[in-house]
Enzyme design. Structure first.
Site, PDB file in Angstrom:
ATOM      1  N   GLU A 118     -61.872  32.212  -8.221  1.00  0.00           N
ATOM      2  CA  GLU A 118     -61.847  32.979  -9.489  1.00  0.00           C
ATOM      3  C   GLU A 118     -62.891  32.479 -10.487  1.00  0.00           C
ATOM      4  O   GLU A 118     -62.593  32.265 -11.663  1.00  0.00           O
ATOM      5  CB  GLU A 118     -60.432  32.943 -10.086  1.00  0.00           C
ATOM      6  CG  GLU A 118     -59.397  33.514  -9.113  1.00  0.00           C
ATOM      7  CD  GLU A 118     -57.943  33.337  -9.556  1.00  0.00           C
ATOM      8  OE1 GLU A 118     -57.707  32.792 -10.643  1.00  0.00           O
ATOM      9  OE2 GLU A 118     -57.040  33.748  -8.804  1.00  0.00           O
ATOM     10  N   ASN A 128     -63.585  32.953  -3.445  1.00  0.00           N
ATOM     11  CA  ASN A 128     -62.337  33.724  -3.417  1.00  0.00           C
ATOM     12  C   ASN A 128     -62.039  34.259  -4.821  1.00  0.00           C
ATOM     13  O   ASN A 128     -62.184  33.538  -5.811  1.00  0.00           O
ATOM     14  CB  ASN A 128     -61.195  32.790  -2.971  1.00  0.00           C
ATOM     15  CG  ASN A 128     -59.919  33.517  -2.647  1.00  0.00           C
ATOM     16  OD1 ASN A 128     -59.936  34.500  -1.900  1.00  0.00           O
ATOM     17  ND2 ASN A 128     -58.798  33.067  -3.194  1.00  0.00           N
ATOM     18  N   ASP A 134     -51.035  41.681  -1.888  1.00  0.00           N
ATOM     19  CA  ASP A 134     -49.729  42.263  -2.225  1.00  0.00           C
ATOM     20  C   ASP A 134     -49.983  43.524  -3.032  1.00  0.00           C
ATOM     21  O   ASP A 134     -51.067  43.717  -3.586  1.00  0.00           O
ATOM     22  CB  ASP A 134     -48.762  41.292  -2.918  1.00  0.00           C
ATOM     23  CG  ASP A 134     -49.326  40.564  -4.114  1.00  0.00           C
ATOM     24  OD1 ASP A 134     -50.302  41.047  -4.723  1.00  0.00           O
ATOM     25  OD2 ASP A 134     -48.785  39.500  -4.462  1.00  0.00           O
ATOM     26  N   GLU A 142     -54.901  37.226  -0.220  1.00  0.00           N
ATOM     27  CA  GLU A 142     -53.645  37.143  -0.998  1.00  0.00           C
ATOM     28  C   GLU A 142     -53.049  38.534  -1.204  1.00  0.00           C
ATOM     29  O   GLU A 142     -52.604  38.868  -2.309  1.00  0.00           O
ATOM     30  CB  GLU A 142     -53.901  36.507  -2.369  1.00  0.00           C
ATOM     31  CG  GLU A 142     -54.595  35.166  -2.324  1.00  0.00           C
ATOM     32  CD  GLU A 142     -54.741  34.498  -3.682  1.00  0.00           C
ATOM     33  OE1 GLU A 142     -54.164  34.990  -4.676  1.00  0.00           O
ATOM     34  OE2 GLU A 142     -55.447  33.477  -3.757  1.00  0.00           O
ATOM     35  N   HIS A 144     -54.813  41.647  -4.695  1.00  0.00           N
ATOM     36  CA  HIS A 144     -53.614  41.900  -5.511  1.00  0.00           C
ATOM     37  C   HIS A 144     -53.743  43.305  -6.103  1.00  0.00           C
ATOM     38  O   HIS A 144     -54.424  43.509  -7.107  1.00  0.00           O
ATOM     39  CB  HIS A 144     -53.492  40.863  -6.633  1.00  0.00           C
ATOM     40  CG  HIS A 144     -53.237  39.479  -6.137  1.00  0.00           C
ATOM     41  ND1 HIS A 144     -52.063  39.126  -5.508  1.00  0.00           N
ATOM     42  CD2 HIS A 144     -54.010  38.362  -6.159  1.00  0.00           C
ATOM     43  CE1 HIS A 144     -52.114  37.844  -5.171  1.00  0.00           C
ATOM     44  NE2 HIS A 144     -53.280  37.359  -5.540  1.00  0.00           N
TER      45      HIS A 144
HETATM   46  O1  G3I Z   1     -43.505  23.232  -9.867  1.00  0.00           O
HETATM   47  C1  G3I Z   1     -42.989  23.622 -11.144  1.00  0.00           C
HETATM   48  C2  G3I Z   1     -41.566  23.185 -11.280  1.00  0.00           C
HETATM   49  O2  G3I Z   1     -41.522  21.791 -11.260  1.00  0.00           O
HETATM   50  C3  G3I Z   1     -41.010  23.744 -12.602  1.00  0.00           C
HETATM   51  O3  G3I Z   1     -39.662  23.455 -12.691  1.00  0.00           O
HETATM   52  C4  G3I Z   1     -41.172  25.272 -12.666  1.00  0.00           C
HETATM   53  C5  G3I Z   1     -40.719  25.856 -13.992  1.00  0.00           C
HETATM   54  O4  G3I Z   1     -41.478  26.994 -14.334  1.00  0.00           O
HETATM   55  O5  G3I Z   1     -42.541  25.556 -12.507  1.00  0.00           O
HETATM   56  C6  G3I Z   1     -43.076  25.132 -11.258  1.00  0.00           C
HETATM   57  O6  G3I Z   1     -44.413  25.473 -11.209  1.00  0.00           O
HETATM   58  C7  G3I Z   1     -44.694  26.829 -10.976  1.00  0.00           C
HETATM   59  C8  G3I Z   1     -45.534  26.912  -9.707  1.00  0.00           C
HETATM   60  O7  G3I Z   1     -45.953  28.239  -9.487  1.00  0.00           O
HETATM   61  C9  G3I Z   1     -44.765  26.438  -8.475  1.00  0.00           C
HETATM   62  O8  G3I Z   1     -43.656  27.241  -8.271  1.00  0.00           O
HETATM   63  C10 G3I Z   1     -45.478  27.375 -12.144  1.00  0.00           C
HETATM   64  O9  G3I Z   1     -44.637  27.439 -13.291  1.00  0.00           O
HETATM   65  C11 G3I Z   1     -46.002  28.743 -11.841  1.00  0.00           C
HETATM   66  O10 G3I Z   1     -46.883  29.147 -12.878  1.00  0.00           O
HETATM   67  C12 G3I Z   1     -46.770  28.719 -10.532  1.00  0.00           C
HETATM   68  O11 G3I Z   1     -47.220  30.009 -10.258  1.00  0.00           O
HETATM   69  C13 G3I Z   1     -48.181  30.135  -9.236  1.00  0.00           C
HETATM   70  C14 G3I Z   1     -49.475  30.709  -9.814  1.00  0.00           C
HETATM   71  O12 G3I Z   1     -50.407  30.880  -8.770  1.00  0.00           O
HETATM   72  C15 G3I Z   1     -50.089  29.821 -10.860  1.00  0.00           C
HETATM   73  O13 G3I Z   1     -51.272  30.382 -11.355  1.00  0.00           O
HETATM   74  C16 G3I Z   1     -47.631  31.091  -8.193  1.00  0.00           C
HETATM   75  O14 G3I Z   1     -46.492  30.506  -7.553  1.00  0.00           O
HETATM   76  C17 G3I Z   1     -48.703  31.404  -7.161  1.00  0.00           C
HETATM   77  O15 G3I Z   1     -48.263  32.455  -6.343  1.00  0.00           O
HETATM   78  C18 G3I Z   1     -49.973  31.853  -7.857  1.00  0.00           C
HETATM   79  O16 G3I Z   1     -50.963  32.042  -6.890  1.00  0.00           O
HETATM   80  C19 G3I Z   1     -52.221  32.525  -7.355  1.00  0.00           C
HETATM   81  C20 G3I Z   1     -53.280  31.972  -6.434  1.00  0.00           C
HETATM   82  O17 G3I Z   1     -53.197  30.576  -6.353  1.00  0.00           O
HETATM   83  C21 G3I Z   1     -54.668  32.391  -6.873  1.00  0.00           C
HETATM   84  N1  G3I Z   1     -54.762  33.834  -7.043  1.00  0.00           N
HETATM   85  C22 G3I Z   1     -53.715  34.452  -7.843  1.00  0.00           C
HETATM   86  C23 G3I Z   1     -52.337  34.060  -7.341  1.00  0.00           C
HETATM   87  C24 G3I Z   1     -51.257  34.761  -8.096  1.00  0.00           C
HETATM   88  O18 G3I Z   1     -51.255  34.358  -9.442  1.00  0.00           O
END
Ligand code: G3I
Length: 348
Positions: A158, A199, A266, A264, A235
């Protein structure tokens, strides 16, 4: 899962297509993985490590349906180096071990990004020279740790805005655009056999962002930088419509001699789902897979989660969801059938 219809479809499609040799599908258990066999395109999913540990049907589906996996979060910098110099590879190692036990290859995600960096990194006033040293060490250490065990890396994630300008990040501010070439060189140094990808999202069709990637890829490759692949996240949302020129875009990267991948995928929708939205969603999944299968060098098609039970979408987009090919009970939607049918019908 209801595989009867699919199996019947397989018999008919093999007869109709005539081009898919029986040996390409020695055993069709009705999975995506079986349908993809022999196509030259890996079928993958992002994996949620908590679900993999705690949810047996989820775990079985990851093994059965896919032949490549991507860690949804656990290879990101904030996870692997929570404190400076203190590494935690445990979760990522678990996924890599799972993949190898199940005959799957791993897409590593991701090495340089503006998001999910550790607070110690983003909240300290490092000098540009220090930041460059930290980025170099991060990439050498992470790629080195997984050397020979990760098939492909999303090296730079990104890095462009939708208008084709470089995204304002701590890396661009401190290091200028050179950080991109450096990241690829360091990754290559740490694992010369891994495929190294750019990517992004909103770069599936021909537009300002994909034009910027095309120009950058051309320039980097002319300079001998080891950039091997162009990743399109995919996406999509049924409410926005789908780009019409995905194949044209993928093919221009083909012509540069690069590999391509959908990384990715969806297709979200405004909730609740209805028949028209669910059908449109299937078309979105199918459109990207068709482009991949019709392009010579497209090597993988990965969904960003395969079940709505663990999808990131509802947490990020108010009122939207139902973005994956299986529902919350792991039952297939039309999108799942479309993916299988597309693998079986579109042969290179
Ligand atoms: O690990 C913490 C946990 O300790 C805490 O209790 C909880 C409370 O909110 O948060 C957890 O972290 C979260 C993490 O995912 C793991 O589950 C974050 O808040 C959350 O923001 C994070 O989101 C991820 C996101 O990237 C962050 O930008 C999504 O799961 C993940 O699917 C998403 O993936 C991205 C790709 O890497 C890049 N392209 C876009 C895609 C979708 O956004």
């Amino acid at each position: 899962m209801r595989f009867g219809r699919i199996t019947a479809f397989l018999a008919v499609s093999l007869a109709v297509a005539g081009s898919a040799p029986a040996s390409a599908h020695p055993v069709d258990d009705g999975s995506l993985r079986a349908a993809a066999r022999g196509s030259g395109v890996h079928i993958g999913t992002a994996v949620d490590m908590s679900a993999l540990a705690d949810d047996a049907p989820y775990r079985a589906a990851v093994a059965r349906e896919f032949d490549t996996v991507t860690p949804e979060n656990v290879m990101k910098w904030e996870v692997v180096e929570p404190q400076p110099g203190v590494y935690d590879w445990a979760a990522a190692d678990r996924l890599v071990d799972f993949a190898h036990k199940n005959g799957q290859v791993v897409r590593g995600h991701t090495l340089v990004w503006h998001s999910q960096n550790p607070a110690w990194l983003t909240e300290t006033a490092y000098t540009p020279a220090q930041l460059r040293t930290l980025l170099r060490k991060h990439i050498l250490d992470e790629v080195g740790h997984f050397k020979g065990r990760v098939w492909a890396w999303d090296v730079a994630n990104e890095i462009f805005n939708d208008d084709g300008t470089l995204r304002d990040t701590i890396w661009l501010r401190a290091l200028g655009s050179d950080y991109i070439a450096d990241a690829f060189r360091w990754a290559h140094q740490a694992d010369p056999k891994a495929l190294l990808f750019l990517n992004d999202y909103n770069n599936e069709g021909v537009n300002a962002k994909s034009d910027a990637y095309y120009a950058l890829a051309k320039q980097l490759r002319a300079a001998g930088v080891p950039v091997h692949g162009y990743g399109m996240q995919g996406h999509l949302g049924v409410q926005y419509g789908f780009p019409g020129d995905v194949l044209e875009n993928v093919r221009r990267f083909d012509r540069l001699g690069m590999k391509t991948a959908f990384t990715e995928v969806d297709v979200r929708m405004e909730l609740p789902p209805d028949t028209a939205k669910v059908q449109a969603q299937a078309e979105g999944f199918g459109l990207l897979l068709r482009a991949c299968l019709m392009a010579k060098n497209c090597v993988s098609y990965t969904v960003w989660g395969f079940t709505d039970k663990y999808s990131w979408v509802p947490g990020f987009f108010d009122g939207q969801g139902s973005a994956t090919p299986l529902d919350e009970n792991l039952q297939p939607k039309p999108a799942y059938d479309t993916l299988r049918e597309t693998f079986l019908l579109v042969r290179r």
